[in-house]
Design a protein around this motif. Structure first.
Motif, PDB file in Angstrom:
ATOM      1  N   UNK A  68       7.396  -5.181  -8.130  1.00 30.35           N
ATOM      2  CA  UNK A  68       7.462  -3.971  -6.797  1.00 30.35           C
ATOM      3  C   UNK A  68       6.554  -3.509  -5.974  1.00 30.35           C
ATOM      4  N   UNK A  69       5.357  -3.524  -6.934  1.00 28.91           N
ATOM      5  CA  UNK A  69       4.231  -2.227  -5.587  1.00 28.91           C
ATOM      6  C   UNK A  69       4.061  -3.791  -4.173  1.00 28.91           C
ATOM      7  N   UNK A  70       4.202  -5.057  -4.613  1.00 24.19           N
ATOM      8  CA  UNK A  70       4.232  -5.788  -3.930  1.00 24.19           C
ATOM      9  C   UNK A  70       4.904  -5.766  -3.204  1.00 24.19           C
ATOM     10  N   UNK A  71       6.315  -5.995  -2.895  1.00 21.86           N
ATOM     11  CA  UNK A  71       7.413  -6.389  -2.089  1.00 21.86           C
ATOM     12  C   UNK A  71       7.607  -4.841  -1.346  1.00 21.86           C
ATOM     13  N   UNK A  72       6.993  -3.759  -2.199  1.00 29.67           N
ATOM     14  CA  UNK A  72       6.784  -2.309  -1.353  1.00 29.67           C
ATOM     15  C   UNK A  72       5.757  -2.098  -0.310  1.00 29.67           C
ATOM     16  N   UNK A  73       4.444  -2.917  -0.295  1.00 29.87           N
ATOM     17  CA  UNK A  73       3.426  -3.292   0.900  1.00 29.87           C
ATOM     18  C   UNK A  73       4.482  -3.938   2.140  1.00 29.87           C
ATOM     19  N   UNK A  74       4.814  -5.142   1.314  1.00 29.64           N
ATOM     20  CA  UNK A  74       5.406  -6.280   2.201  1.00 29.64           C
ATOM     21  C   UNK A  74       6.262  -5.625   3.241  1.00 29.64           C
ATOM     22  N   UNK A  75       7.674  -4.723   2.602  1.00 29.62           N
ATOM     23  CA  UNK A  75       8.162  -4.171   3.373  1.00 29.62           C
ATOM     24  C   UNK A  75       7.427  -3.011   4.518  1.00 29.62           C
ATOM     25  N   UNK A  76       6.715  -2.542   4.234  1.00 30.14           N
ATOM     26  CA  UNK A  76       6.026  -1.886   5.231  1.00 30.14           C
ATOM     27  C   UNK A  76       5.385  -2.414   6.139  1.00 30.14           C
TER      28      UNK A  76
END
Length: 267
Positions: A87-95
């Motif tokens: 999930x942290x990786x997905x958060x950075x990708x969305x940002x």
């Protein structure tokens, strides 16, 4: 975009991915070790191991019955799932995909910081002795264990949050203070209602989080567990209806001010 911005995004993705990579690496290593051990004990005719059971007796008053236990259990489950499924990786990708938005970067940084803070706060700390069990929350021993609960996972997530803020270059607040306060109050009220279940019913097995209460096997064996969700769901519905009513009243007031129309009975 400055020349260092792509490097900042790449570093943020790397830092956010480390906890997930390490968790999967430990799991695969443990699985391999377990398989080799089982093979060894099956092929070695003279080898073996001894299993023992240690019986511990604890006083009733020494067992932690904090009303925050359901919330702690759910937060621990959510942070574990977030780490396992990147999930942290997905958060950075969305940002990164929404980098032109003024709030995407700060919200991503706030989410990463929240995961980093919640992980040690929701951990189930054990005493030094084998019979000590879990440490009661907010006791001196618990705070001492909490001070040593910070590690490389949290450092990587905090570093990723800082890098996202630097790469986004936005100083906008992630959420308004009013909305944050409302969300905190809703969480405290919902889990306060959940904590009442074992006190009212006398069933200590209900002293668990909402995610545990929603497990299919437990609901199938004990359908009465669904009653635990009545009060929290009722509270959230009441809040939703109240907010919707307030929004409708506000919209009606704006319309009246713009057009001069006043609601009243029709002739």
């Amino acid at each position: 975009m400055s020349p260092s911005t792509p490097l900042a995004w790449a570093a943020a993705l790397t830092a956010a991915a480390y906890p997930t990579w390490d968790a999967w690496f430990d799991w695969s290593s443990a699985f391999t070790t377990s398989s080799l051990s089982e093979k060894y004990y099956m092929t070695d005719a003279y080898g073996g191991f001894t299993e023992g059971v240690v019986g511990c007796v604890r006083l009733y008053d020494s067992v932690d019955r904090s009303p925050f236990l359901p919330l702690r259990d759910d937060l621990a489950t959510l942070t574990e799932l977030a780490t396992t499924w990147a999930v942290p990786v997905l958060v950075v990708l969305v940002a990164l995909l929404r980098r032109h938005s003024a709030t995407a970067g700060p919200r991503a940084a706030w989410t990463l910081t929240l995961i980093a803070l919640v992980r040690p706060l929701s951990a189930d700390y054990q005493g030094d002795d084998i019979c000590d069990g879990s440490l009661s929350m907010f006791t001196p021993d618990w705070f001492e264990a909490l001070s040593g609960g910070w590690g490389l996972y949290e450092l990587c997530l905090l570093a990723a949050a800082l890098l996202v803020l630097l790469a986004s270059g936005s100083s906008a607040p992630p959420v308004s203070g009013r909305h944050a306060l409302k969300a905190i109050m809703d969480v405290l009220v919902v889990y306060g209602l959940v904590a009442l279940a074992p006190l009212v019913t006398g069933n200590e097995s209900l002293r668990a989080g909402l995610l545990h209460q929603l497990q299919f096997d437990d609901i199938r064996d004990h359908p009465a567990r669904l009653l635990v969700l009545v009060l929290p769901v009722g509270y959230l519905l009441w809040r939703h209806v109240d907010v919707s009513g307030s929004m409708a009243s506000s919209h009606l007031g704006v319309r009246a001010r713009r057009t001069g129309w006043r609601p009243g009975p029709r002739c």
